[in-house]
Design an enzyme around this catalytic site. Sequence first.
Site, mmCIF file in Angstrom:
data_model
loop_
_atom_site.group_PDB
_atom_site.id
_atom_site.type_symbol
_atom_site.label_atom_id
_atom_site.label_comp_id
_atom_site.label_asym_id
_atom_site.label_seq_id
_atom_site.Cartn_x
_atom_site.Cartn_y
_atom_site.Cartn_z
ATOM 1 N N LYS A 46 0.663 -1.044 -0.157
ATOM 2 C CA LYS A 46 0.016 0.237 0.108
ATOM 3 C C LYS A 46 0.762 1.272 -0.039
ATOM 4 O O LYS A 46 0.334 2.416 -0.663
ATOM 5 C CB LYS A 46 -1.020 -0.304 1.295
ATOM 6 C CG LYS A 46 -2.062 -0.540 0.882
ATOM 7 C CD LYS A 46 -3.246 -1.328 2.084
ATOM 8 C CE LYS A 46 -4.222 -2.265 1.603
ATOM 9 N NZ LYS A 46 -3.954 -3.670 1.794
HETATM 10 C C1 LIG Z 1 -4.440 -4.865 0.947
HETATM 11 C C2 LIG Z 1 -3.624 -5.815 1.169
HETATM 12 C C3 LIG Z 1 -3.989 -6.794 0.027
HETATM 13 C C4 LIG Z 1 -5.794 -6.506 -0.667
HETATM 14 O O1 LIG Z 1 -5.160 -5.702 -1.747
HETATM 15 P P1 LIG Z 1 -6.560 -5.384 -2.835
HETATM 16 O O2 LIG Z 1 -6.094 -4.256 -3.497
HETATM 17 O O3 LIG Z 1 -7.499 -4.707 -1.276
HETATM 18 O O4 LIG Z 1 -6.876 -6.884 -3.053
HETATM 19 C C5 LIG Z 1 -2.861 -8.174 0.082
HETATM 20 N N1 LIG Z 1 -2.559 -7.606 0.634
HETATM 21 C C6 LIG Z 1 -2.014 -7.401 1.485
HETATM 22 C C7 LIG Z 1 -0.613 -7.326 2.155
HETATM 23 C C8 LIG Z 1 -2.893 -5.918 1.935
HETATM 24 O O5 LIG Z 1 -2.361 -5.252 3.156
#
Ligand SMILES: *Cc1c(COP(=O)(O)O)cnc(C)c1O
Length: 484
Positions: free
Chosen positions: A125
Amino acid sequence: MRYLSTRGHADRKQFCEILLEGLAPDGGLYLPEQYPVVDAVTLAAWREVYLKQGYADLAFEILSLYIDDIPADDLRVLCRKTYTAAVFGSPEIVPLKKLQDAATDAAQAGFYLQALSNGPTLAFKDMAMQLLGNLFEYELARRNEELNILGATSGDTGSAAEYAMRGKKGVRVFMTSPNGRMSPFQQAQMFSLLDENIHNIAIDGVFDDCQDIVKAVSNDLAFKRQYKIGTVNSINWARLMAQVVYYFAGYFQLPESATGGKVSFTVPSGNFGNVCAGHVARMMGLPVHQLVVATTENDVLDEFFRTGFYRVRVGADTHETSSPSMDISKASNFERFVFDLLGRDAAQTADLFGRQLSDKGFFDLSAHTAFQQAATRYGFVSGKSTHSDRLQTIRETFQRFGTVVDTHTADGVKVAREHLTPGVPMLVLETALPIKFAATIEEALGRPPERPPGFDGIEALPKRVKIMPPNVALIKAYVAEHAH
Ligand SMILES: *Cc1c(COP(=O)(O)O)cnc(C)c1O
């Protein structure tokens, strides 16, 4: 480039207008009017840009196709300020790591992890949120405005947002989280931030309570306007757009990219934001063979791609798994893909996501010709991974390759193996580092994961957090008191 709503009843807007907005006023999600398509000559040029000038300049090339209302020189500065080796740990920013042994070599063209988790909070993120922080600061200064971000997190989103916004002018963050329910490492990451513009609010309750509070506050339009309340959730187009860049950068690191060969990606998925960026990259002309959606026991998305049936889960049907960042009851970005799948028919999209989901809690595209095209025309396939799959994959990946993967990435590795195509390299997106989910790693390997440099002893740092009951009026009062 202007942006439209997937439900067809919002004015078309420029990038900076939707940057600070969440949902479109008609309840839809914003998408560009059309995807810019690049040819083989441009792809070859972008490859040179990435390999010779770096990730930031590649990001500028791609983003400038979507942003008309920031001068090019400013946009380039914002990209260069965001994507540095100092912040993301390597000059490649998103390096590939080959999981190589005799068995994988014989089987196909290459099996790689693409590292997206070396930013400040050790989850992917950061890739988008770090850019968002700089875009917000830039745009707010230009408008002479301020913004109070109110959010709810079960872990990764909140810390990524706080590290992106800390110390930024014009922005304050009020982040609610369920008291005592994040991993000790995640709590330490967030609560040790002492910046004046960061407010951690631990709610005595569960994640849904936090989300309900944020919704209730956002629905109070007078309060929202008076205190300039905004969000940073994953439906923000700017986050999705920023994620498009690393699909290109992953491809350009492969020898195949010099000759225009194909590539597949496997994406550990929750709200469908990450893999939707892969879809956008593919629509722009990146030669993607397949986009493999990996889910946990919460298999809303896997069910859809197998059957055409999209069924939102109720709270009691949503499991708490050892890949908590993929534990979703519905996938908030999924509407974007379905809009494209239906040939951008806004009326039909509004019917499915507006009327049918609220009336019945599901919709069924199994008999619709578009559903077959999800795989044949858009390259989407899927699979699911459970707690025992996860443990086994973590163990096996360590034994065979000497690499420790986190629980979410392990779900990706497990599902990727079920979708290999001879001659097509497979890139599994590494969405977090193992240290964030240490308990499950210890369960799998019998010892805790390594701690990256700089994170020693963070649990012992002084913490700043306000513990509050799940009471909307009290949260509003807290925001009002600190929002100036
Ligand atoms: C947020 C997250 C996801 C999922 O990603 P999306 O964009 O919501 O599909 C997967 N793995 C981790 C470690 C995350 O923080």
